[in-house]
Design a protein around this motif. Structure first.
Motif, short mmCIF file in Angstrom:
data_model
loop_
_atom_site.label_atom_id
_atom_site.label_comp_id
_atom_site.label_asym_id
_atom_site.label_seq_id
_atom_site.Cartn_x
_atom_site.Cartn_y
_atom_site.Cartn_z
N LEU A 123 58.37 -28.91 60.86
CA LEU A 123 57.14 -28.40 60.25
C LEU A 123 56.50 -29.35 59.25
CD1 LEU A 123 57.84 -24.59 59.57
CD2 LEU A 123 56.68 -25.66 61.50
N PHE A 124 57.25 -30.31 58.72
CA PHE A 124 56.69 -31.16 57.67
C PHE A 124 56.29 -32.54 58.20
CE2 PHE A 124 56.66 -33.82 53.86
CZ PHE A 124 55.98 -33.00 52.97
N GLU A 180 52.77 -34.16 62.74
CA GLU A 180 51.71 -33.17 62.84
C GLU A 180 52.22 -31.74 62.61
OE1 GLU A 180 47.96 -33.94 64.41
OE2 GLU A 180 48.79 -34.94 62.65
N GLY A 181 53.48 -31.61 62.20
CA GLY A 181 54.02 -30.28 61.88
C GLY A 181 53.98 -29.33 63.07
N ILE A 182 53.58 -28.10 62.81
CA ILE A 182 53.59 -27.05 63.83
C ILE A 182 52.68 -27.41 65.01
CG2 ILE A 182 51.72 -25.74 62.69
CD1 ILE A 182 54.70 -24.08 64.44
N LYS A 183 51.63 -28.18 64.74
CA LYS A 183 50.69 -28.55 65.81
C LYS A 183 51.35 -29.38 66.90
CE LYS A 183 47.02 -30.49 64.03
NZ LYS A 183 45.69 -31.01 63.68
N TYR A 185 52.13 -19.71 67.50
CA TYR A 185 52.61 -20.15 66.18
C TYR A 185 51.57 -21.01 65.48
CZ TYR A 185 57.49 -18.64 66.82
OH TYR A 185 58.64 -17.91 66.96
N LYS A 186 50.60 -21.52 66.24
CA LYS A 186 49.60 -22.43 65.65
C LYS A 186 48.31 -21.70 65.27
CE LYS A 186 51.64 -25.75 68.79
NZ LYS A 186 51.49 -26.66 69.93
N GLU A 211 53.95 -18.02 58.62
CA GLU A 211 55.00 -19.05 58.51
C GLU A 211 55.20 -19.49 57.07
OE1 GLU A 211 54.07 -20.31 63.00
OE2 GLU A 211 53.35 -21.64 61.43
N GLY A 248 55.10 -28.26 47.80
CA GLY A 248 55.08 -29.50 48.56
C GLY A 248 54.78 -29.26 50.03
N PHE A 249 55.22 -28.10 50.51
CA PHE A 249 55.08 -27.79 51.93
C PHE A 249 53.74 -27.15 52.28
CE2 PHE A 249 55.50 -24.46 55.21
CZ PHE A 249 55.75 -25.27 56.31
N ARG A 269 50.39 -29.10 53.20
CA ARG A 269 50.57 -29.86 54.43
C ARG A 269 50.53 -28.94 55.65
NH1 ARG A 269 52.16 -35.08 55.65
NH2 ARG A 269 53.30 -35.13 57.61
N HIS A 270 51.20 -27.79 55.52
CA HIS A 270 51.24 -26.84 56.62
C HIS A 270 49.84 -26.26 56.88
CE1 HIS A 270 52.96 -23.98 59.42
NE2 HIS A 270 52.44 -22.97 58.75
N HIS A 281 47.75 -28.59 58.75
CA HIS A 281 48.04 -28.60 60.19
C HIS A 281 47.46 -27.38 60.88
CE1 HIS A 281 51.74 -31.21 59.10
NE2 HIS A 281 50.73 -32.00 59.44
N ASN A 292 43.54 -27.46 60.78
CA ASN A 292 42.93 -28.74 61.20
C ASN A 292 42.01 -29.32 60.14
OD1 ASN A 292 44.01 -28.90 63.90
ND2 ASN A 292 42.72 -27.12 64.35
#
Lengths: 146, 128
Positions: free
Chosen positions: A46-47, A50-53, B57-58, B66, B113-114, B117-118, B121, B124
């Motif tokens: 996930l990190f 591109e992580g989950i993508k 999940y995306k 998530e 930190g996460f 970034r998540h 993603h 987009n």
């Protein structure tokens, strides 16, 4: 669960107490390992990148072509499912008042655990990253190189 | 005027709330784990089947869920280590209160930190 009080002078029966003790120890031992395994799993999946993508069949195929990640995921599967099921067992024993209901729920929990551990283990060991007849663009890049 | 009960060392304090949170996060993670083993098992069926399900999940909704899952895992993992220290470390009980806040602090730092970034993603945004 009903509490059985033994005769004060009967010899100490250790059987049940030991089973609970091993459960208690398992939660702590597996917990420490799971912190490492799951933090690593989340970091890589996930990190990074591109992580989950980026997660798709090709991603999984790439990871599971490496024995390192097969062992990683296999350990995670077994340790986490047994840890989770035993945790749920604790909740069932705490929050149900009828022993019959507790027993039914606990048997169901361990049955689900056994099915998923078996399924997951079979999937990891019989997985084919390059299944015949699949569209090449869905597969890991190393499939077409063969 | 009746005054508030003095309370105990445990009730209504860090000891009790960490226990409650540990249970709630544990149950949540358990049910996710059941689903996650099943969705991953689809790799054995076909690439299309796996990609279709992992595609959900995306989506924004599950992408946000998530974040909750990661937060639950961070708390459960670090509080679990705290429980082990309380059980096995000589000074564990003495420092259980401060260890709870250390758990919250580390979990919050890792989450911060996460999360950006998540979200980058999932939505987009192209920030990182």
């Amino acid at each position: 669960m009903s509490v059985v009080i033994e005769q004060p002078r009967s010899p100490r029966s250790r059987k049940r107490a030991n089973l609970e003790k091993y459960g208690w120890m398992y939660m702590r031992a597996s917990g420490v390992v799971l912190v490492v395994l799951i933090f690593g799993h989340l970091f890589v999946n996930l990190f990074l990148g591109e992580g989950i993508k980026a997660i798709d069949f090709a991603f999984v195929g790439g990871k599971w072509s490496d024995p390192f990640w097969k062992v990683w995921d296999l350990l995670m599967l077994w340790l986490a499912l047994i840890h989770g099921t035993n945790g749920m067992r604790t909740l069932v024993n705490d929050y149900t008042s009828k022993p019959k209901i507790a027993k039914t729920l606990n048997i169901s929990l361990w049955a689900i655990c056994a099915v998923l551990v078996t399924l997951g283990t079979l999937v990891i060991f019989t997985f084919d990253p390059c299944p015949a007849g699949a569209a090449a663009e869905l597969l890991p890049s190393f499939c077409s190189a063969k | 005027m009746p005054s508030m009960p003095a309370g105990t060392l445990y009730r209504g304090k860090v000891g009790m709330w960490s226990w409650v949170l540990h249970r709630i996060t544990g149950v949540a993670i358990f049910f996710f784990l059941l689903v996650h083993v099943l969705d991953t098992a689809l790799v054995r069926l076909s690439p299309e089947a796996y990609n279709a399900v992992i595609g959900t999940y995306k989506t924004p909704l599950i992408g946000l869920a998530e974040l909750g899952l990661v937060a639950a895992i961070l708390f459960h993992a670090l509080n679990g280590l705290r429980v082990i220290l309380i059980d096995f470390w000589r000074k564990g009980v003495k420092y259980q209160n401060v260890m709870f806040w250390i758990v919250i602090g580390i979990a919050a730092a890792l989450f911060l930190g996460f999360a950006p970034r998540h979200l980058d993603h999932v939505f987009n945004l192209g920030l990182f």
